[in-house]
Enzyme design. Structure first.
Site, mmCIF file in Angstrom:
data_model
loop_
_atom_site.group_PDB
_atom_site.id
_atom_site.type_symbol
_atom_site.label_atom_id
_atom_site.label_comp_id
_atom_site.label_asym_id
_atom_site.label_seq_id
_atom_site.Cartn_x
_atom_site.Cartn_y
_atom_site.Cartn_z
ATOM 1 N N ILE A 8 0.861 -1.188 0.000
ATOM 2 C CA ILE A 8 0.000 0.000 0.000
ATOM 3 C C ILE A 8 0.892 1.230 0.000
ATOM 4 O O ILE A 8 1.695 1.422 0.918
ATOM 5 C CB ILE A 8 -0.925 0.039 1.226
ATOM 6 N N TYR A 164 -4.593 18.279 -10.803
ATOM 7 C CA TYR A 164 -4.978 17.159 -9.953
ATOM 8 C C TYR A 164 -6.044 16.300 -10.643
ATOM 9 O O TYR A 164 -5.926 15.062 -10.701
ATOM 10 C CB TYR A 164 -5.504 17.674 -8.614
#
Length: 278
Positions: A8, A164
């Site tokens: 992760i 973004y």
């Protein structure tokens, strides 16, 4: 999930940490990839405790750097025999334009190129570990995104939120193209929107007054982690690939995110930008 190895990225805070906790509680062996050693070690201890003594390892890398992505991938491959789940979670919002050491706008480098490169470098071990899963955290912000191949990283005309959103659209395009390229291997690839999560993800990047109002409508990072945990572990999605999920259910995404020509072209450009092709 007992004993399954789950990598992760950005697991030291927010959605990443709660995803790690959720998978650790299911018995997974967690491998965190984080940038800040001090914060990461504190989170590592918390994940161990809440994961009831689960094995939680830590690798340090700034994923904005292609060199460090390659280094951490090599470190993983030399240490672990398999990889069952890769959760591409790490991301950022940057108010001012900032270029990486590789000359790439930092949001594009971190949010898109890093998961593209890391996943590519770990593909062989994912295939050997099949059935395996790649889970990429995108955002509902992708609806405002567009892939402009003449200014792929928004470095010529920079706008914080558009840059973004473009990177989050790229996440879905990447996940879907990856799914297509992995057909028949036993490795699945899906993207997701975690919801509007109340974390420090954009802290300091938007006016505090505006962010304070938005917080009233946000969910907790624990709630935001439910979909990545679901895609990483649920038998309900075993073999399901190429999807985009919201609240643990398949969801509609921007039409551009389903355009096969854009998927293919973005993949080819990303290969060049990461040095995977000469």
């Amino acid at each position: 999930m007992n004993g399954k190895i789950c990598v992760i990225t950005g697991a030291n805070s927010g959605i990443g940490k709660d995803t790690a906790i959720g998978l650790a509680q299911k018995g997974a062996h967690i491998v965190m990839i984080c940038r800040n050693p001090e914060k990461a070690r504190a989170a590592q201890q918390e994940i161990r405790e809440k994961g009831q003594g689960a094995r939680v390892d830590l690798l340090i890398a700034d994923l904005a750097s292609k060199k460090q992505v390659r280094k951490v991938a090599a470190e993983f491959l030399s240490t672990y025999p398999r990889l069952d789940v890769l959760v591409n979670n790490a991301g950022l919002v940057q108010k001012q334009k900032q270029m990486t050491e590789d000359g790439i706008e930092v949001q594009w480098a971190t949010n898109h190129l890093a998961p593209f490169l890391l996943t590519s470098l770990l593909l062989d071990v994912l295939k050997k570990s099949a059935p395996a899963r790649v889970v990429t955290v995108s955002s509902g912000g992708h609806w405002a995104g567009h892939i402009n191949f003449s200014d792929i990283d928004s470095s010529k005309r920079f706008n914080m939120w558009l840059a973004y959103c473009n990177s989050k659209l790229a996440n879905i395009l990447f996940a879907r193209e990856l799914a297509k390229r992995l057909e028949g291997t036993g490795v699945t690839s899906n993207a997701l929107h975690p919801g509007g999560v109340n974390t420090n993800f954009a802290g300091g990047q938007v006016p505090e007054r505006l962010f304070g109002i938005a917080r009233r409508f946000m969910i907790s990072s624990e709630s935001g982690a439910r979909t990545p945990v679901y895609l990483s572990s649920s038998p309900e999605v075993e073999g399901q690939t190429g999807g985009y999920y919201v609240r643990c259910k398949p969801a509609w995404s921007r039409p551009e995110s389903r355009n096969p020509d854009v998927m293919r072209r973005l993949w080819e450009v990303s290969e060049k930008m990461t040095g995977l092709t000469a």
